[in-house]
Motif scaffolding. Structure first.
Motif, PDB file in Angstrom:
ATOM      1  N   SER A   1       0.205   4.669  -4.870  1.00 36.52           N
ATOM      2  CA  SER A   1      -0.114   6.078  -4.652  1.00 36.52           C
ATOM      3  C   SER A   1      -1.621   6.313  -4.666  1.00 36.52           C
ATOM      4  O   SER A   1      -2.399   5.486  -5.129  1.00 36.52           O
ATOM      5  CB  SER A   1       0.551   6.945  -5.725  1.00 36.52           C
TER       6      SER A   1
ATOM      7  N   MET B   1      -4.157   7.883   0.722  1.00 34.12           N
ATOM      8  CA  MET B   1      -3.044   7.457   1.574  1.00 34.12           C
ATOM      9  C   MET B   1      -2.601   8.544   2.531  1.00 34.12           C
ATOM     10  O   MET B   1      -1.873   8.274   3.487  1.00 34.12           O
ATOM     11  CB  MET B   1      -1.860   7.016   0.706  1.00 34.12           C
TER      12      MET B   1
ATOM     13  N   LYS C   1      -2.845   8.178   6.378  1.00 28.20           N
ATOM     14  CA  LYS C   1      -3.410   6.861   6.660  1.00 28.20           C
ATOM     15  C   LYS C   1      -2.395   6.034   7.454  1.00 28.20           C
ATOM     16  O   LYS C   1      -1.357   5.614   6.939  1.00 28.20           O
ATOM     17  CB  LYS C   1      -3.759   6.155   5.352  1.00 28.20           C
TER      18      LYS C   1
ATOM     19  N   MET D   1      -0.419   2.212   6.398  1.00 21.50           N
ATOM     20  CA  MET D   1      -0.504   1.886   4.980  1.00 21.50           C
ATOM     21  C   MET D   1       0.763   1.162   4.500  1.00 21.50           C
ATOM     22  O   MET D   1       0.703   0.135   3.819  1.00 21.50           O
ATOM     23  CB  MET D   1      -0.723   3.146   4.142  1.00 21.50           C
TER      24      MET D   1
ATOM     25  N   ARG E   1       0.877  -2.418   5.702  1.00 23.34           N
ATOM     26  CA  ARG E   1      -0.016  -3.323   4.976  1.00 23.34           C
ATOM     27  C   ARG E   1       0.602  -3.759   3.647  1.00 23.34           C
ATOM     28  O   ARG E   1       0.509  -4.933   3.265  1.00 23.34           O
ATOM     29  CB  ARG E   1      -1.359  -2.634   4.732  1.00 23.34           C
ATOM     30  N   VAL E   2       1.233  -2.818   2.955  1.00 22.98           N
ATOM     31  CA  VAL E   2       1.868  -3.133   1.668  1.00 22.98           C
ATOM     32  C   VAL E   2       2.996  -4.138   1.859  1.00 22.98           C
ATOM     33  O   VAL E   2       3.079  -5.173   1.174  1.00 22.98           O
ATOM     34  CB  VAL E   2       2.410  -1.856   0.992  1.00 22.98           C
TER      35      VAL E   2
ATOM     36  N   GLN F   1       9.340   7.319   0.438  1.00 25.25           N
ATOM     37  CA  GLN F   1       7.972   7.827   0.526  1.00 25.25           C
ATOM     38  C   GLN F   1       7.981   9.321   0.240  1.00 25.25           C
ATOM     39  O   GLN F   1       8.873  10.047   0.693  1.00 25.25           O
ATOM     40  CB  GLN F   1       7.384   7.579   1.916  1.00 25.25           C
TER      41      GLN F   1
ATOM     42  N   GLU G   1       3.057  12.269   1.464  1.00 27.62           N
ATOM     43  CA  GLU G   1       2.463  11.014   1.948  1.00 27.62           C
ATOM     44  C   GLU G   1       1.448  10.414   0.979  1.00 27.62           C
ATOM     45  O   GLU G   1       0.639   9.572   1.348  1.00 27.62           O
ATOM     46  CB  GLU G   1       1.806  11.197   3.321  1.00 27.62           C
TER      47      GLU G   1
ATOM     48  N   SER H   1       2.313   8.745  -1.786  1.00 23.80           N
ATOM     49  CA  SER H   1       2.848   7.580  -2.490  1.00 23.80           C
ATOM     50  C   SER H   1       4.010   6.948  -1.737  1.00 23.80           C
ATOM     51  O   SER H   1       4.729   7.617  -0.995  1.00 23.80           O
ATOM     52  CB  SER H   1       3.319   7.983  -3.901  1.00 23.80           C
TER      53      SER H   1
END
Length: 364
Positions: A311, A315, A318, A321, A324-325, A341, A345, A347
């Motif tokens: 979080s 973010m 973005k 994101m 990427r995680v 989610q 947005e 977290s």
């Protein structure tokens, strides 16, 4: 053709084996393919032997227990007047374990051989008990084609159809017997289909031979509306759709192996969950038809999960994101069970298996 799969609890001892043999005889209305697990608890014993050998620890006591149990079952079958013709080679298994102990290393190919040994014992015993039908042994490594690693391979129905057809045409019979859990890769090497993968074997077999039904015989009456160990008022569900069954299997319904339903669904083969110890029960039928219009049919649960949350105000909006995680976790084969989610947005929360928690924390 009907496919009947019997789990370890249905094959745990001589009494259970005899009960299965009698049940099969009563079910022989058409050609039947039996898919067998190892006797209950034996795969765990084989896994333990492989781990002890790999760690160069003494395993004579565990080896003796395995041999005593296996040969005890063999002796009981022979005492009942049956001849066992295809008893697996224990000396080869012992040599592999000794080699693992010497090297202090257990390659996946060797481990696949070791942990799948129990299924061959079940097949040898059942062949003897059904000798009057002259059952044909089907070598799973000649029937089921798989891709991926040695220990959690993914089977292919399209590639397996030819194998089943060839093996069955060589020795036509009313009864065919095949060890579950095992397959082969494109090099012809033995692979395994993941723990408790015999249900998956049966589903692949049923789809490959276009069976009229795939029956999974276990130690419960069917699929329940909740886990009866925790919810005393749970009731058996008579009918489920393939989609409902897949959702329940992925989210903790232990009576269903997660990989089992998809092959049956794609081939439109009905799948029945039946109780070996209560064969008169109607069981649960999984098919194209859901059976009723209940808004909530069942609840399932998963244990030993960990939830992580990424979080921060940075973010918001973005792009990429989440990608990427999850890409970072995918590099180490961390399986993500659940994703959510927040609407703002800020977290992303997701669940992983608890055993992967520390590895996940490194990446995020």
């Amino acid at each position: 053709m009907r496919v009947l799969k019997f789990g370890g609890s249905s094959l745990a001892n001589y009494e259970c084996l005899s009960k299965v043999a009698s049940l099969v005889k009563s079910q022989l209305k058409s050609e039947t393919l039996l898919v067998l697990s190892a006797p209950g608890g034996m795969t765990d014993s084989l896994v333990e032997l492989a781990e002890l050998a790999q760690n160069s620890q003494l395993f004579e006591e565990q080896w003796a227990a395995l041999v005593e149990r296996s040969h005890g079952l063999k002796h009981q079958v022979e005492q009942a007047g049956f001849e066992i013709l295809n008893w697996p080679d224990f000396s080869q298994l012992q040599q592999k374990l000794s080699g693992v102990a010497l090297l202090g290393l257990c390659p996946d190919a060797v481990k696949a051989y070791v942990i799948s040994f129990g299924e061959r014992i079940s097949v040898a015993l059942m062949q003897a008990l059904l000798v009057e039908f002259k059952p044909t042994y089907l070598d799973a490594t000649q029937c089921i084609s798989s891709q991926g690693g040695y220990l959690d391979a993914v089977a292919s129905v399209s590639a397996s159809k030819g194998g089943f057809k060839q093996q069955m045409s060589q020795a036509p019979s009313k009864v065919y017997i095949m060890p579950g859990f095992t397959a082969s890769n494109d090099k012809g090497e033995l692979t395994t289909l993941g723990r408790n993968g015999s249900d998956y074997s049966a589903a692949i077999a049923a789809a490959s031979v276009e069976a009229e039904v795939c029956q999974i015989w276990t130690d419960v009456d069917g699929v329940y509306s909740a886990d009866p160990r925790f919810i005393t008022k749970a009731v058996k569900i008579d009918n489920l759709s393939y989609k409902e069954a897949m959702e329940l299997s992925y989210f903790g319904a232990k009576v269903l192996h997660p990989k089992t339903i998809l092959p049956c669904a794609k081939a439109s083969v009905p799948c029945e969950i039946k109780n070996t110890h209560n064969p008169d029960s109607s069981g649960s039928l999984i098919s194209d038809v859901a059976g009723d219009d209940k808004t909530v049919k069942a609840l399932s649960s998963l244990e030993d999960l960990a939830m992580l949350t990424v979080s921060g105000p940075g973010m918001k909006g973005k792009v990429g994101m989440a990608s990427r995680v999850f890409d970072a976790l995918a590099k180490d084969d961390v399986s993500i069970v659940l994703i959510t989610q927040s609407s703002c947005e800020f977290s992303i929360s997701f669940c992983v298996h608890e055993e992967d928690l520390q590895l996940s924390l490194i990446h995020i």
